[in-house]
Design a protein around this motif. Structure first.
Motif, PDB file in Angstrom:
ATOM      1  N   GLY A  38       9.723   1.732  -0.196  1.00  0.00           N
ATOM      2  CA  GLY A  38      10.671   0.962   0.591  1.00  0.00           C
ATOM      3  C   GLY A  38      11.604   0.189  -0.299  1.00  0.00           C
ATOM      4  N   PRO A  39      12.331  -0.766   0.266  1.00  0.00           N
ATOM      5  CA  PRO A  39      13.267  -1.562  -0.528  1.00  0.00           C
ATOM      6  C   PRO A  39      12.556  -2.357  -1.616  1.00  0.00           C
ATOM      7  CG  PRO A  39      13.619  -1.884   1.842  1.00  0.00           C
ATOM      8  CD  PRO A  39      12.337  -1.133   1.691  1.00  0.00           C
ATOM      9  N   THR A  40      13.252  -2.601  -2.708  1.00  0.00           N
ATOM     10  CA  THR A  40      12.711  -3.381  -3.818  1.00  0.00           C
ATOM     11  C   THR A  40      12.890  -4.863  -3.534  1.00  0.00           C
ATOM     12  OG1 THR A  40      13.172  -1.645  -5.422  1.00  0.00           O
ATOM     13  CG2 THR A  40      12.920  -3.893  -6.282  1.00  0.00           C
ATOM     14  N   PRO A  41      11.793  -5.630  -3.467  1.00  0.00           N
ATOM     15  CA  PRO A  41      11.929  -7.078  -3.257  1.00  0.00           C
ATOM     16  C   PRO A  41      12.583  -7.752  -4.469  1.00  0.00           C
ATOM     17  CG  PRO A  41       9.689  -6.330  -2.789  1.00  0.00           C
ATOM     18  CD  PRO A  41      10.379  -5.217  -3.497  1.00  0.00           C
ATOM     19  N   ARG A 109     -17.301  -9.250  -4.460  1.00  0.00           N
ATOM     20  CA  ARG A 109     -17.419  -8.032  -5.267  1.00  0.00           C
ATOM     21  C   ARG A 109     -16.129  -7.221  -5.304  1.00  0.00           C
ATOM     22  NH1 ARG A 109     -21.981  -4.607  -2.879  1.00  0.00           N
ATOM     23  NH2 ARG A 109     -21.408  -3.315  -4.666  1.00  0.00           N
ATOM     24  N   TYR A 110     -15.226  -7.515  -4.373  1.00  0.00           N
ATOM     25  CA  TYR A 110     -13.998  -6.724  -4.269  1.00  0.00           C
ATOM     26  C   TYR A 110     -12.781  -7.633  -4.184  1.00  0.00           C
ATOM     27  CZ  TYR A 110     -17.242  -2.949  -3.239  1.00  0.00           C
ATOM     28  OH  TYR A 110     -18.261  -2.040  -3.326  1.00  0.00           O
ATOM     29  N   VAL A 111     -11.633  -7.032  -4.428  1.00  0.00           N
ATOM     30  CA  VAL A 111     -10.364  -7.758  -4.392  1.00  0.00           C
ATOM     31  C   VAL A 111      -9.353  -6.935  -3.613  1.00  0.00           C
ATOM     32  CG1 VAL A 111      -8.388  -8.424  -5.811  1.00  0.00           C
ATOM     33  CG2 VAL A 111     -10.698  -9.042  -6.534  1.00  0.00           C
ATOM     34  N   MET A 112      -8.540  -7.616  -2.833  1.00  0.00           N
ATOM     35  CA  MET A 112      -7.343  -7.009  -2.254  1.00  0.00           C
ATOM     36  C   MET A 112      -6.145  -7.713  -2.888  1.00  0.00           C
ATOM     37  SD  MET A 112      -6.290  -4.636  -0.122  1.00  0.00           S
ATOM     38  CE  MET A 112      -7.499  -4.398   1.205  1.00  0.00           C
ATOM     39  N   ALA A 113      -5.400  -6.973  -3.699  1.00  0.00           N
ATOM     40  CA  ALA A 113      -4.168  -7.526  -4.266  1.00  0.00           C
ATOM     41  C   ALA A 113      -3.092  -7.477  -3.187  1.00  0.00           C
ATOM     42  CB  ALA A 113      -3.741  -6.715  -5.479  1.00  0.00           C
ATOM     43  N   PHE A 114      -2.359  -8.590  -3.018  1.00  0.00           N
ATOM     44  CA  PHE A 114      -1.294  -8.629  -2.019  1.00  0.00           C
ATOM     45  C   PHE A 114       0.030  -8.963  -2.699  1.00  0.00           C
ATOM     46  CE2 PHE A 114      -3.558 -12.677  -1.965  1.00  0.00           C
ATOM     47  CZ  PHE A 114      -2.555 -13.635  -2.025  1.00  0.00           C
ATOM     48  N   CYS A 115       1.097  -8.439  -2.133  1.00  0.00           N
ATOM     49  CA  CYS A 115       2.373  -8.402  -2.835  1.00  0.00           C
ATOM     50  C   CYS A 115       3.527  -8.667  -1.886  1.00  0.00           C
ATOM     51  CB  CYS A 115       2.583  -7.014  -3.464  1.00  0.00           C
ATOM     52  SG  CYS A 115       1.152  -6.385  -4.358  1.00  0.00           S
ATOM     53  N   ASP A 116       4.691  -8.964  -2.474  1.00  0.00           N
ATOM     54  CA  ASP A 116       5.911  -9.000  -1.683  1.00  0.00           C
ATOM     55  C   ASP A 116       6.167  -7.618  -1.096  1.00  0.00           C
ATOM     56  OD1 ASP A 116       6.645 -11.683  -2.020  1.00  0.00           O
ATOM     57  OD2 ASP A 116       7.522 -11.266  -3.984  1.00  0.00           O
ATOM     58  N   GLY A 117       6.787  -7.593   0.069  1.00  0.00           N
ATOM     59  CA  GLY A 117       7.058  -6.324   0.726  1.00  0.00           C
ATOM     60  C   GLY A 117       5.910  -5.820   1.573  1.00  0.00           C
ATOM     61  N   GLY A 118       4.804  -6.591   1.648  1.00  0.00           N
ATOM     62  CA  GLY A 118       3.678  -6.199   2.483  1.00  0.00           C
ATOM     63  C   GLY A 118       2.734  -5.202   1.832  1.00  0.00           C
TER      64      GLY A 118
END
Length: 202
Positions: A38-41, A109-118
């Motif tokens: 998608g679009p680049t944040p 034990r786990y990670v969810m990386a979250f980012c701009d753009g959803g």
């Protein structure tokens, strides 16, 4: 879903003596291909923060200025994209995930990386610790460009490069694994390039 833009400079084999660095099914590129969904944040640095969360609670958070004040490391690593290109000896500078976790109380034990753009991606916590992962803000001696995930991206070079999430803004600690963005579209939950774990079932 994805589109490919500039950065492809042809396919080539690994030089003699380096063949053991190229995972099966990969080819070597001298460029740095750009792929996105998608679009680049373009997040202003004055608005940028990075946080570590757990069950809706913020365990630690840093502004851009605070993040830049943390101890940083310069690393040279090979990277491997699920679309089959690999690039050797890429140079990055960033803050080790170990350094970030050392500054907060954490479990999970786990990670969810979250980012701009959803965008999101899931990883076992053990794959981000022990000097295996960074939040990188420089590439090749320059500020990381937005098309490559700037101002900061996760860098997890031992896994396929989609796990090195672009435009990263934080890590959510969890007890159980759950699929992120690309994983819900059929990409592998782990993504080991040496085992060719590109898609679910590999």
């Amino acid at each position: 879903m994805s589109h490919i833009s500039r950065g492809f400079h042809g396919r080539r084999r690994a030089p003699d003596g380096d063949a053991g660095r190229l995972p099966p099914g990969q080819y070597l590129t001298g460029g740095f291909p750009v792929l996105s969904a998608g679009p680049t944040p373009h997040t202003p640095l004055t608005n940028w923060t990075f946080s570590i969360t757990r069950s809706g609670e913020t365990k630690g958070a840093w502004t851009w200025q605070e993040f830049q004040a943390l101890p940083a490391e310069t690393v040279t690593v090979d990277i491997h994209c699920v679309t089959r290109w690999s690039k050797f000896d890429t140079g990055w500078r960033g803050v080790s995930v170990d350094t970030l976790l050392d500054r907060v109380e954490h479990d999970g034990r786990y990670v969810m990386a979250f980012c701009d753009g959803g965008y999101t991606t899931n990883l076992p916590l053990e794959d981000l610790t022990g000097g295996k992962a960074w939040v990188a803000f420089d590439y090749d001696g320059k500020a990381l460009a937005p098309e490559h995930g700037g101002p900061a991206r996760l860098l997890v070079p031992h896994l396929y490069f989609w796990k090195s999430a672009k435009w990263v803004r934080g890590l959510d600690l969890r007890d159980r694994d759950a699929p992120g963005f690309w994983e819900t579209y059929g990409y592998h939950m782990y993504g080991d390039p040496w085992r060719e774990q590109r898609y679910a079932g590999d």
